[in-house]
Design an enzyme around this catalytic site. Structure first.
Site, PDB file in Angstrom:
ATOM      1  N   ALA A 157       0.840  -1.199   0.000  1.00 10.66           N
ATOM      2  CA  ALA A 157       0.000   0.000   0.000  1.00 10.66           C
ATOM      3  C   ALA A 157       0.874   1.248   0.000  1.00 10.66           C
ATOM      4  O   ALA A 157       1.302   1.719   1.058  1.00 10.66           O
ATOM      5  CB  ALA A 157      -0.931  -0.024   1.208  1.00 10.66           C
ATOM      6  N   GLU A 165       9.303  -5.163  -9.707  1.00  9.94           N
ATOM      7  CA  GLU A 165       7.875  -5.006 -10.030  1.00  9.94           C
ATOM      8  C   GLU A 165       7.686  -4.659 -11.514  1.00  9.94           C
ATOM      9  O   GLU A 165       6.826  -5.217 -12.193  1.00  9.94           O
ATOM     10  CB  GLU A 165       7.335  -3.882  -9.123  1.00  9.94           C
ATOM     11  N   ARG A 166       8.495  -3.748 -11.993  1.00 10.10           N
ATOM     12  CA  ARG A 166       8.335  -3.292 -13.389  1.00 10.10           C
ATOM     13  C   ARG A 166       8.786  -4.346 -14.377  1.00 10.10           C
ATOM     14  O   ARG A 166       8.199  -4.487 -15.457  1.00 10.10           O
ATOM     15  CB  ARG A 166       9.099  -1.974 -13.570  1.00 10.10           C
ATOM     16  N   TYR A 214      13.587   4.434  -0.514  1.00  9.74           N
ATOM     17  CA  TYR A 214      14.618   3.657  -1.210  1.00  9.74           C
ATOM     18  C   TYR A 214      14.178   2.202  -1.386  1.00  9.74           C
ATOM     19  O   TYR A 214      14.440   1.581  -2.419  1.00  9.74           O
ATOM     20  CB  TYR A 214      15.954   3.743  -0.460  1.00  9.74           C
ATOM     21  N   GLY A 265       4.063   2.490 -12.329  1.00  8.09           N
ATOM     22  CA  GLY A 265       4.923   3.453 -13.032  1.00  8.09           C
ATOM     23  C   GLY A 265       4.337   3.728 -14.407  1.00  8.09           C
ATOM     24  O   GLY A 265       4.491   2.912 -15.325  1.00  8.09           O
ATOM     25  N   GLY A 306       0.183   9.169  -6.411  1.00 15.53           N
ATOM     26  CA  GLY A 306       0.436   7.873  -7.038  1.00 15.53           C
ATOM     27  C   GLY A 306       1.828   7.847  -7.611  1.00 15.53           C
ATOM     28  O   GLY A 306       2.769   7.334  -7.001  1.00 15.53           O
TER      29      GLY A 306
HETATM   30  C1  LIG Z   1      -5.917  -1.648 -10.873  1.00 18.53           C
HETATM   31  C2  LIG Z   1      -4.840  -0.948 -10.118  1.00 18.53           C
HETATM   32  C3  LIG Z   1      -4.108  -1.621  -9.159  1.00 18.53           C
HETATM   33  C4  LIG Z   1      -3.131  -0.954  -8.417  1.00 18.53           C
HETATM   34  N1  LIG Z   1      -2.480  -1.617  -7.416  1.00 18.53           N
HETATM   35  C5  LIG Z   1      -1.691  -0.912  -6.556  1.00 18.53           C
HETATM   36  C6  LIG Z   1      -1.137  -1.533  -5.394  1.00 18.53           C
HETATM   37  O1  LIG Z   1      -1.305  -2.731  -5.150  1.00 18.53           O
HETATM   38  N2  LIG Z   1      -0.406  -0.767  -4.537  1.00 18.53           N
HETATM   39  C7  LIG Z   1      -0.171   0.559  -4.755  1.00 18.53           C
HETATM   40  O2  LIG Z   1       0.491   1.199  -3.940  1.00 18.53           O
HETATM   41  N3  LIG Z   1      -0.661   1.168  -5.866  1.00 18.53           N
HETATM   42  C8  LIG Z   1      -1.421   0.461  -6.766  1.00 18.53           C
HETATM   43  N4  LIG Z   1      -1.950   1.071  -7.878  1.00 18.53           N
HETATM   44  C9  LIG Z   1      -1.636   2.463  -8.118  1.00 18.53           C
HETATM   45  C10 LIG Z   1      -0.810   2.734  -9.353  1.00 18.53           C
HETATM   46  O3  LIG Z   1       0.531   2.347  -9.181  1.00 18.53           O
HETATM   47  C11 LIG Z   1      -0.992   4.218  -9.669  1.00 18.53           C
HETATM   48  O4  LIG Z   1      -2.313   4.347 -10.188  1.00 18.53           O
HETATM   49  C12 LIG Z   1       0.013   4.755 -10.653  1.00 18.53           C
HETATM   50  O5  LIG Z   1       1.285   4.803 -10.056  1.00 18.53           O
HETATM   51  C13 LIG Z   1      -0.373   6.152 -11.138  1.00 18.53           C
HETATM   52  O6  LIG Z   1      -0.647   6.987 -10.053  1.00 18.53           O
HETATM   53  P1  LIG Z   1      -2.010   7.847 -10.039  1.00 18.53           P
HETATM   54  O7  LIG Z   1      -3.139   6.934 -10.365  1.00 18.53           O
HETATM   55  O8  LIG Z   1      -2.061   8.583  -8.770  1.00 18.53           O
HETATM   56  O9  LIG Z   1      -1.849   8.830 -11.250  1.00 18.53           O
HETATM   57  P2  LIG Z   1      -1.085  10.250 -11.204  1.00 18.53           P
HETATM   58  O10 LIG Z   1       0.204  10.137 -10.508  1.00 18.53           O
HETATM   59  O11 LIG Z   1      -2.046  11.273 -10.731  1.00 18.53           O
HETATM   60  O12 LIG Z   1      -0.821  10.461 -12.749  1.00 18.53           O
HETATM   61  C14 LIG Z   1      -1.896  10.533 -13.703  1.00 18.53           C
HETATM   62  C15 LIG Z   1      -1.308  10.411 -15.082  1.00 18.53           C
HETATM   63  O13 LIG Z   1      -0.484  11.544 -15.323  1.00 18.53           O
HETATM   64  C16 LIG Z   1       0.634  11.211 -16.089  1.00 18.53           C
HETATM   65  N5  LIG Z   1       1.852  11.583 -15.337  1.00 18.53           N
HETATM   66  C17 LIG Z   1       2.120  11.392 -14.030  1.00 18.53           C
HETATM   67  N6  LIG Z   1       3.331  11.895 -13.707  1.00 18.53           N
HETATM   68  C18 LIG Z   1       3.850  12.406 -14.846  1.00 18.53           C
HETATM   69  C19 LIG Z   1       5.081  13.059 -15.199  1.00 18.53           C
HETATM   70  N7  LIG Z   1       6.050  13.236 -14.283  1.00 18.53           N
HETATM   71  N8  LIG Z   1       5.244  13.471 -16.478  1.00 18.53           N
HETATM   72  C20 LIG Z   1       4.288  13.293 -17.402  1.00 18.53           C
HETATM   73  N9  LIG Z   1       3.110  12.656 -17.140  1.00 18.53           N
HETATM   74  C21 LIG Z   1       2.905  12.220 -15.891  1.00 18.53           C
HETATM   75  C22 LIG Z   1       0.542   9.707 -16.374  1.00 18.53           C
HETATM   76  O14 LIG Z   1      -0.059   9.508 -17.641  1.00 18.53           O
HETATM   77  C23 LIG Z   1      -0.383   9.200 -15.286  1.00 18.53           C
HETATM   78  O15 LIG Z   1      -1.097   8.036 -15.683  1.00 18.53           O
HETATM   79  C24 LIG Z   1      -2.878   0.415  -8.665  1.00 18.53           C
HETATM   80  C25 LIG Z   1      -3.590   1.074  -9.659  1.00 18.53           C
HETATM   81  C26 LIG Z   1      -4.567   0.426 -10.369  1.00 18.53           C
HETATM   82  C27 LIG Z   1      -5.354   1.195 -11.397  1.00 18.53           C
END
Ligand SMILES: Cc1cc2nc3c(=O)[nH]c(=O)nc-3n(C[C@H](O)[C@H](O)[C@H](O)COP(=O)(O)OP(=O)(O)OC[C@H]3O[C@@H](n4cnc5c(N)ncnc54)[C@H](O)[C@@H]3O)c2cc1C
Length: 390
Positions: free
Chosen positions: A134, A253-254, A244, A375, A141
């Site tokens: 989490a 993960e990636r 870190y 990511g 995100g």
């Molecule tokens: C089905 C599902 C399962 C998941 N499971 C987990 C989990 O188990 N644990 C956990 O911790 N998280 C989990 N996540 C979270 C996931 O890792 C995040 O949704 C993801 O990292 C994007 O973060 P955000 O949704 O807050 O989007 P944001 O950070 O708000 O970003 C929105 C969009 O903006 C763009 N963006 C963001 N930053 C930049 C930048 N620097 N430059 C240009 N464009 C950018 C990208 O297109 C991105 O998709 C899950 C998400 C989903 C949908």
């Protein structure tokens, strides 16, 4: 139809143990996942007895020490697991397992106390204790340093307050690896710490199960911590080390998400080849139309390229080489490519590709998150760009 099996191609990356694992997984996917996957999609989670069965077969401890019941394989072992689960065509089932094995439990394996590991690793590897990680929050995100959940030290406890969003296995997990801020003054990269929170701890609750576009057999939750008190030994790896630890685990993960995406893309191409070689329009099969077979041939070339990029990144990782650039490339490339493949495969299935009863329809929904979760593509490209000019 008679096609050359992808994995029959000799690969310098895999040893006999990887190939044996692949064969065993492929049998399991055919007999235990594919016949039931639709049912799990409807109920919104993978049954616990299936995860326990996977534990019994050794699929949940591929990377972990033999002393806990693991088989001590390298990064390529995780790649095989992810690729074969991706090939199942049920992305939700694949991610349920991969979050447990390669994204969440890793935090305990890397930073748990000997007592915690002795007590919990055998349970995790056997599939009796399921894990979630989490990090993401409603307001943060991609930007991990922006999380707001706090962990305040109080005597021999920490008190957690905050909310977590989109947490895979969030509803049904037993063990949660939770990122929280332990300092308001430290540099952002040194203010995040990781904690182990066990299901049932007072002050911790699943506030809601989330309804998703795809990955429907994976349960996803929003979590809440309200004065949730945990013992200080549940701090994993020291105060301020969380950012870190998260970044380090992101590499695995990636790589795994890239491998899963290429397994999905390969399965989609195979399903589509079956379809276009039998479906006739204007007197010939679709495959006999050059426009169709050439597009499939190009996609097959791209999937082969994506797969080899994942394999080589995993191999570098297994050698202990810093491969952040290659892993970020693989995640960006494969996350986009799987969507390109699904789009075209739906197109070539015609109206049937839009029907809930076709596997390709489900797969196209499942693929959408591959360029967002773990990511987003743009974030991965920034990681690559930073390393282009060094
Ligand atoms: C089905 C599902 C399962 C998941 N499971 C987990 C989990 O188990 N644990 C956990 O911790 N998280 C989990 N996540 C979270 C996931 O890792 C995040 O949704 C993801 O990292 C994007 O973060 P955000 O949704 O807050 O989007 P944001 O950070 O708000 O970003 C929105 C969009 O903006 C763009 N963006 C963001 N930053 C930049 C930048 N620097 N430059 C240009 N464009 C950018 C990208 O297109 C991105 O998709 C899950 C998400 C989903 C949908």
């Amino acid at each position: 139809m008679n096609r050359r099996e992808t994995t029959a191609v000799p690969s310098p990356y895999f040893r006999e143990e990887h190939e044996a694992l692949r064969a065993q997984l492929r049998r399991f996917v055919e007999s235990e996942i594919k016949p039931h996957g639709e049912e799990w999609e409807k109920q919104g989670f993978v049954p616990r007895d299936v995860l326990r069965r996977m534990g019994e077969l050794g699929f949940l401890g591929i990377r972990y020490p033999a002393g806990y019941g693991g088989s001590e394989m390298d990064t390529l072992g995780s790649v095989v697991l992810a690729e074969e689960l991706g090939r199942s065509t049920f992305g939700g089932t694949a991610i349920t397992v991969l979050v447990h094995t390669d994204m969440a439990s890793v935090h305990l394996a890397n930073a748990g106390t000997p007592e915690q590991k002795a007590r919990l690793m055998p349970e995790i590897i056997a599939g009796r204790a399921i894990c979630a990680v989490a990090v993401t929050e409603p307001e943060a995100g991609s930007d991990v340093k922006g999380i707001r959940t706090t962990a305040r030290r109080d005597g021999d406890t920490y008190v957690l307050n905050g909310a977590k969003m989109f947490i895979t296995n969030g509803v049904h997990a037993d063990l949660y690896f939770v990122a929280a801020k332990t300092s308001a003054d430290a540099r952002p990269s040194q203010s995040v710490s990781m904690f182990l929170v066990e299901k049932g701890t007072p002050g911790f609750r699943v506030s809601r199960a989330l309804d998703k576009h795809g990955w429907r057999s994976s349960d996803t939750a929003e979590l809440v911590f309200e004065d949730c008190r945990i013992p200080t030994e549940n701090l994993l790896g020291g105060e301020g080390q969380g950012f870190y630890a998260i970044m380090r685990n992101f590499q695995n993960e990636r790589t795994v998400i890239g491998a899963m995406a290429m397994g999905e893309a390969q399965a989609a191409l195979e399903l589509t080849l079956d379809y276009v070689t039998t479906r006739k329009t204007f007197g010939t099969t679709l495959f006999e139309k050059q426009a169709i077979r050439q597009r499939l041939a190009m996609l097959a070339a791209k999937v082969e390229a994506g797969r080899q990029l994942v394999y080589s990144a995993a191999w570098l990782d297994a050698q202990g080489v810093d491969c952040t650039r290659e892993v970020s490339m693989a995640k960006a490339y494969c996350g986009e490519l799987v969507n390109e493949v699904m789009y075209t495969c739906v197109q070539f299935h015609g109206g049937m590709g839009f029907m809930r009863e076709s596997a390709i329809e489900r797969m196209s929904r499942d693929a959408r998150v591959q360029s967002i979760g773990g990511g987003a593509t743009e974030v991965m490209l920034e990681e690559v760009a930073k390393r282009l000019t060094r």
